[in-house]
Enzyme design. Structure first.
Site, PDB file in Angstrom:
ATOM      1  N   PRO A  35       0.824  -1.212   0.000  1.00  0.00           N
ATOM      2  CG  PRO A  35      -0.741  -1.568   1.665  1.00  0.00           C
ATOM      3  CD  PRO A  35       0.563  -2.068   1.157  1.00  0.00           C
ATOM      4  CD  GLU A  36       2.168   3.584  -4.404  1.00  0.00           C
ATOM      5  OE1 GLU A  36       2.023   4.793  -4.668  1.00  0.00           O
ATOM      6  OE2 GLU A  36       2.493   2.742  -5.255  1.00  0.00           O
ATOM      7  NE  ARG A  49       9.435  -0.726  -6.784  1.00  0.00           N
ATOM      8  CZ  ARG A  49       8.770  -0.063  -5.818  1.00  0.00           C
ATOM      9  NH1 ARG A  49       9.419   0.754  -5.007  1.00  0.00           N
ATOM     10  NH2 ARG A  49       7.470  -0.221  -5.680  1.00  0.00           N
ATOM     11  NE  ARG A 106      15.428   6.047   7.278  1.00  0.00           N
ATOM     12  CZ  ARG A 106      15.205   5.016   8.106  1.00  0.00           C
ATOM     13  NH1 ARG A 106      15.811   4.980   9.279  1.00  0.00           N
ATOM     14  NH2 ARG A 106      14.367   4.056   7.782  1.00  0.00           N
ATOM     15  CE  LYS A 110       4.814   3.042   0.646  1.00  0.00           C
ATOM     16  NZ  LYS A 110       5.576   2.126  -0.238  1.00  0.00           N
TER      17      LYS A 110
END
Length: 273
Positions: free
Chosen positions: A2-3, A262, A125, A53
Protein backbone atom coordinates in the site's frame (compact mmCIF):
# COMPACT_ATOMS: atom_id res chain seq x y z
CA UNK A 1 2.56 -2.69 -0.95
CA UNK A 2 0.00 0.00 0.00
CA UNK A 3 1.03 3.59 -0.66
CA UNK A 4 0.18 6.78 1.21
CA UNK A 5 -3.46 7.06 0.06
CA UNK A 6 -4.24 3.51 1.16
CA UNK A 7 -2.65 4.02 4.60
CA UNK A 8 -4.54 7.33 5.01
CA UNK A 9 -7.81 5.52 4.32
CA UNK A 10 -6.97 2.86 6.91
CA UNK A 11 -6.22 5.59 9.45
CA UNK A 12 -9.57 7.22 8.68
CA UNK A 13 -11.47 3.95 9.13
CA UNK A 14 -9.77 3.21 12.45
CA UNK A 15 -10.37 6.74 13.66
CA UNK A 16 -14.12 6.50 13.04
CA UNK A 17 -14.53 3.63 15.49
CA UNK A 18 -11.78 4.33 18.04
CA UNK A 19 -11.57 8.09 18.59
CA UNK A 20 -13.28 9.28 21.76
CA UNK A 21 -14.73 5.86 22.63
CA UNK A 22 -13.81 4.08 25.92
CA UNK A 23 -11.45 1.14 25.40
CA UNK A 24 -12.42 -2.25 26.77
CA UNK A 25 -9.24 -4.07 25.73
CA UNK A 26 -5.69 -3.17 24.77
CA UNK A 27 -3.48 -6.14 23.97
CA UNK A 28 -0.01 -6.56 22.47
CA UNK A 29 1.91 -9.67 21.47
CA UNK A 30 5.22 -8.10 22.54
CA UNK A 31 5.96 -8.15 26.31
CA UNK A 32 7.54 -4.69 26.38
CA UNK A 33 4.32 -3.24 24.94
CA UNK A 34 1.93 -5.45 26.89
CA UNK A 35 3.33 -3.95 30.11
CA UNK A 36 1.69 -0.68 29.05
CA UNK A 37 -1.66 -2.20 28.01
CA UNK A 38 -3.37 -1.63 31.35
CA UNK A 39 -2.45 2.04 31.41
CA UNK A 40 -3.61 2.62 27.85
CA UNK A 41 -6.92 0.91 28.57
CA UNK A 42 -7.62 3.60 31.18
CA UNK A 43 -7.31 6.36 28.58
CA UNK A 44 -8.82 6.74 25.10
CA UNK A 45 -7.77 7.35 21.50
CA UNK A 46 -7.81 10.99 20.44
CA UNK A 47 -6.66 10.57 16.82
CA UNK A 48 -5.49 8.02 14.27
CA UNK A 49 -3.01 9.52 11.86
CA UNK A 50 -0.43 8.43 9.32
CA UNK A 51 2.95 9.56 8.08
CA UNK A 52 3.99 7.93 4.85
CA UNK A 53 3.33 4.21 5.31
CA UNK A 54 3.39 4.38 9.11
CA UNK A 55 0.17 4.47 11.12
CA UNK A 56 -0.04 6.40 14.40
CA UNK A 57 -2.65 5.82 17.11
CA UNK A 58 -2.58 8.76 19.52
CA UNK A 59 -3.86 8.36 23.10
CA UNK A 60 -5.16 11.04 25.45
CA UNK A 61 -2.29 10.47 27.92
CA UNK A 62 0.27 11.45 25.27
CA UNK A 63 1.34 7.99 24.16
CA UNK A 64 1.51 7.15 20.45
CA UNK A 65 1.33 3.63 19.05
CA UNK A 66 3.55 3.46 15.95
CA UNK A 67 3.11 0.63 13.45
CA UNK A 68 4.45 -0.03 9.98
CA UNK A 69 2.80 -2.76 7.92
CA UNK A 70 5.91 -3.42 5.80
CA UNK A 71 5.09 -6.22 3.33
CA UNK A 72 2.64 -8.36 5.28
CA UNK A 73 1.08 -6.32 8.09
CA UNK A 74 -2.58 -5.37 7.95
CA UNK A 75 -5.09 -3.64 10.23
CA UNK A 76 -8.57 -5.19 10.23
CA UNK A 77 -11.72 -3.73 11.72
CA UNK A 78 -14.41 -6.08 12.99
CA UNK A 79 -17.12 -6.37 15.58
CA UNK A 80 -15.67 -7.07 19.00
CA UNK A 81 -17.72 -10.28 19.30
CA UNK A 82 -16.82 -11.50 15.80
CA UNK A 83 -13.03 -11.84 15.31
CA UNK A 84 -12.04 -12.60 11.70
CA UNK A 85 -10.94 -16.05 10.64
CA UNK A 86 -7.35 -15.76 9.50
CA UNK A 87 -4.02 -17.57 9.59
CA UNK A 88 -2.21 -14.29 10.18
CA UNK A 89 -0.44 -13.70 13.49
CA UNK A 90 -2.15 -11.23 15.80
CA UNK A 91 0.25 -8.48 16.95
CA UNK A 92 -1.99 -5.88 18.60
CA UNK A 93 -5.66 -5.36 19.42
CA UNK A 94 -7.61 -2.25 20.45
CA UNK A 95 -11.25 -2.86 21.38
CA UNK A 96 -14.30 -0.83 22.30
CA UNK A 97 -17.63 -2.31 23.39
CA UNK A 98 -18.68 -2.59 19.74
CA UNK A 99 -15.61 -2.61 17.47
CA UNK A 100 -12.07 -3.95 17.43
CA UNK A 101 -9.04 -2.91 15.43
CA UNK A 102 -6.68 -5.88 15.08
CA UNK A 103 -3.16 -5.63 13.68
CA UNK A 104 -1.91 -8.81 12.04
CA UNK A 105 1.54 -9.90 10.86
CA UNK A 106 3.32 -6.55 11.36
CA UNK A 107 6.62 -6.69 13.25
CA UNK A 108 7.50 -2.98 13.42
CA UNK A 109 5.42 -1.81 16.39
CA UNK A 110 6.49 0.50 19.19
CA UNK A 111 5.19 3.00 21.75
CA UNK A 112 6.32 6.61 21.83
CA UNK A 113 5.01 9.87 23.20
CA UNK A 114 4.02 13.00 21.31
CA UNK A 115 7.30 14.55 22.53
CA UNK A 116 9.59 11.64 21.52
CA UNK A 117 7.87 10.59 18.28
CA UNK A 118 10.14 12.78 16.13
CA UNK A 119 13.04 10.55 17.24
CA UNK A 120 11.44 7.39 15.88
CA UNK A 121 14.12 6.18 13.38
CA UNK A 122 11.80 5.67 10.39
CA UNK A 123 9.83 8.90 10.86
CA UNK A 124 12.99 10.92 11.41
CA UNK A 125 14.02 10.25 7.80
CA UNK A 126 10.69 11.19 6.21
CA UNK A 127 9.69 14.34 4.43
CA UNK A 128 6.23 15.85 4.95
CA UNK A 129 3.24 13.62 4.33
CA UNK A 130 1.24 14.89 1.36
CA UNK A 131 -2.08 13.86 2.91
CA UNK A 132 -1.41 14.68 6.56
CA UNK A 133 0.75 17.81 6.74
CA UNK A 134 -1.35 20.31 4.79
CA UNK A 135 1.10 20.54 1.86
CA UNK A 136 0.34 23.13 -0.84
CA UNK A 137 1.42 23.37 -4.48
CA UNK A 138 3.69 26.27 -3.50
CA UNK A 139 5.35 24.11 -0.83
CA UNK A 140 6.15 21.46 -3.44
CA UNK A 141 7.55 24.00 -5.93
CA UNK A 142 9.83 25.39 -3.22
CA UNK A 143 10.99 21.91 -2.17
CA UNK A 144 11.80 20.99 -5.79
CA UNK A 145 14.17 23.96 -5.85
CA UNK A 146 16.13 22.94 -2.75
CA UNK A 147 19.76 21.98 -3.43
CA UNK A 148 19.38 18.45 -2.02
CA UNK A 149 16.57 17.68 -4.49
CA UNK A 150 17.13 19.91 -7.54
CA UNK A 151 19.74 17.69 -9.22
CA UNK A 152 17.96 14.38 -8.70
CA UNK A 153 16.24 12.56 -11.56
CA UNK A 154 12.48 12.67 -11.02
CA UNK A 155 12.20 8.90 -11.39
CA UNK A 156 14.21 8.32 -8.23
CA UNK A 157 13.30 11.53 -6.42
CA UNK A 158 9.57 10.78 -6.31
CA UNK A 159 10.25 7.43 -4.59
CA UNK A 160 12.49 9.05 -1.99
CA UNK A 161 10.36 9.28 1.15
CA UNK A 162 12.68 12.01 2.39
CA UNK A 163 11.31 14.21 -0.40
CA UNK A 164 7.64 13.62 0.32
CA UNK A 165 6.20 10.70 2.21
CA UNK A 166 3.47 8.58 0.67
CA UNK A 167 4.46 8.40 -3.02
CA UNK A 168 5.02 4.84 -4.20
CA UNK A 169 5.55 3.18 -7.54
CA UNK A 170 2.10 3.43 -9.12
CA UNK A 171 1.80 7.08 -8.09
CA UNK A 172 5.20 7.88 -9.57
CA UNK A 173 4.18 6.73 -13.06
CA UNK A 174 0.83 8.48 -12.86
CA UNK A 175 2.28 11.75 -11.55
CA UNK A 176 4.89 12.02 -14.30
CA UNK A 177 2.36 11.13 -16.98
CA UNK A 178 0.04 13.95 -15.92
CA UNK A 179 3.02 16.29 -15.64
CA UNK A 180 4.14 15.34 -19.18
CA UNK A 181 7.67 14.50 -17.98
CA UNK A 182 10.15 11.65 -18.36
CA UNK A 183 11.85 10.18 -15.26
CA UNK A 184 15.38 11.33 -16.15
CA UNK A 185 14.40 15.00 -15.97
CA UNK A 186 15.69 16.90 -12.93
CA UNK A 187 13.87 19.71 -11.11
CA UNK A 188 16.61 22.15 -12.09
CA UNK A 189 16.07 21.28 -15.78
CA UNK A 190 12.44 22.40 -15.65
CA UNK A 191 10.93 25.75 -16.46
CA UNK A 192 8.84 27.54 -13.86
CA UNK A 193 5.72 26.40 -15.70
CA UNK A 194 6.86 22.77 -15.70
CA UNK A 195 7.68 22.85 -12.00
CA UNK A 196 4.26 24.30 -11.26
CA UNK A 197 2.61 21.63 -13.38
CA UNK A 198 4.62 18.87 -11.68
CA UNK A 199 3.75 20.17 -8.21
CA UNK A 200 0.08 20.30 -9.14
CA UNK A 201 0.27 16.77 -10.57
CA UNK A 202 1.85 15.44 -7.37
CA UNK A 203 -0.84 16.93 -5.19
CA UNK A 204 -3.91 16.26 -7.34
CA UNK A 205 -2.88 12.68 -8.19
CA UNK A 206 -2.33 11.62 -4.58
CA UNK A 207 -5.53 13.37 -3.49
CA UNK A 208 -7.52 11.56 -6.18
CA UNK A 209 -5.97 8.22 -5.18
CA UNK A 210 -7.02 8.90 -1.59
CA UNK A 211 -10.56 9.98 -2.41
CA UNK A 212 -11.18 7.24 -4.99
CA UNK A 213 -9.50 4.25 -3.29
CA UNK A 214 -6.43 4.07 -5.49
CA UNK A 215 -8.01 5.16 -8.79
CA UNK A 216 -5.94 7.78 -10.64
CA UNK A 217 -7.39 7.62 -14.15
CA UNK A 218 -9.50 10.52 -15.38
CA UNK A 219 -13.27 9.84 -15.15
CA UNK A 220 -13.92 10.35 -18.86
CA UNK A 221 -11.15 7.89 -19.81
CA UNK A 222 -12.08 5.19 -17.33
CA UNK A 223 -15.77 5.41 -18.22
CA UNK A 224 -14.90 4.55 -21.80
CA UNK A 225 -12.92 1.48 -20.68
CA UNK A 226 -15.59 0.42 -18.20
CA UNK A 227 -18.25 0.55 -20.89
CA UNK A 228 -16.07 -1.76 -22.99
CA UNK A 229 -16.30 -4.32 -20.18
CA UNK A 230 -12.66 -4.17 -19.09
CA UNK A 231 -11.69 -5.21 -15.56
CA UNK A 232 -10.68 -2.69 -12.89
CA UNK A 233 -6.96 -3.20 -13.48
CA UNK A 234 -7.40 -1.74 -16.96
CA UNK A 235 -9.42 1.34 -16.03
CA UNK A 236 -7.89 2.18 -12.62
CA UNK A 237 -4.73 3.86 -14.00
CA UNK A 238 -3.81 6.20 -16.82
CA UNK A 239 -0.49 4.47 -17.60
CA UNK A 240 0.66 2.25 -14.71
CA UNK A 241 0.61 -1.48 -15.54
CA UNK A 242 -0.77 -0.72 -19.02
CA UNK A 243 2.27 -1.47 -21.21
CA UNK A 244 1.23 -2.42 -24.72
CA UNK A 245 -2.13 -0.67 -24.31
CA UNK A 246 -3.11 2.57 -26.07
CA UNK A 247 -2.68 5.85 -24.21
CA UNK A 248 -6.05 7.22 -23.13
CA UNK A 249 -4.99 10.70 -24.25
CA UNK A 250 -3.29 10.20 -27.61
CA UNK A 251 -3.55 6.52 -28.57
CA UNK A 252 0.21 5.86 -28.58
CA UNK A 253 1.37 2.57 -27.07
CA UNK A 254 2.24 2.74 -23.36
CA UNK A 255 5.83 1.69 -22.69
CA UNK A 256 7.48 0.04 -19.69
CA UNK A 257 11.06 0.33 -18.45
CA UNK A 258 13.02 -0.01 -15.22
CA UNK A 259 13.77 3.22 -13.35
CA UNK A 260 15.51 3.14 -9.95
CA UNK A 261 15.11 -0.65 -10.02
CA UNK A 262 11.32 -0.38 -10.18
CA UNK A 263 8.96 -0.75 -13.11
CA UNK A 264 7.93 2.52 -14.70
CA UNK A 265 5.22 3.18 -17.30
CA UNK A 266 4.91 6.15 -19.63
CA UNK A 267 3.49 7.46 -22.90
CA UNK A 268 6.30 8.24 -25.39
CA UNK A 269 4.17 10.95 -27.01
CA UNK A 270 2.53 12.71 -24.06
CA UNK A 271 5.73 12.71 -22.00
CA UNK A 272 8.21 14.54 -24.20
CA UNK A 273 8.66 17.50 -21.85
Amino acid sequence: MPEGPEIRRVADRLGKVLVGVPLTQVWFAFPELEAMAGRLRQTHVTAVDCWGKALLVIFADGHVLYSHNQLYGVWRLHRSDQPPRTNRILRARLSTSRHTASLYSASDISLWTTETLERQPFLARLGPDLLTHDVSTGDIVARLGERRFASRGLGSLLLDQGFYAGIGNYLRSEILFYAGLRPMKRPKDLSDTQREKLANSILTTILQAYREAGVTNRPVWRKRVQQAGERRAQWRFAVFDRDGKPCHACGATIQRESVASRRFYYCPVCQQG
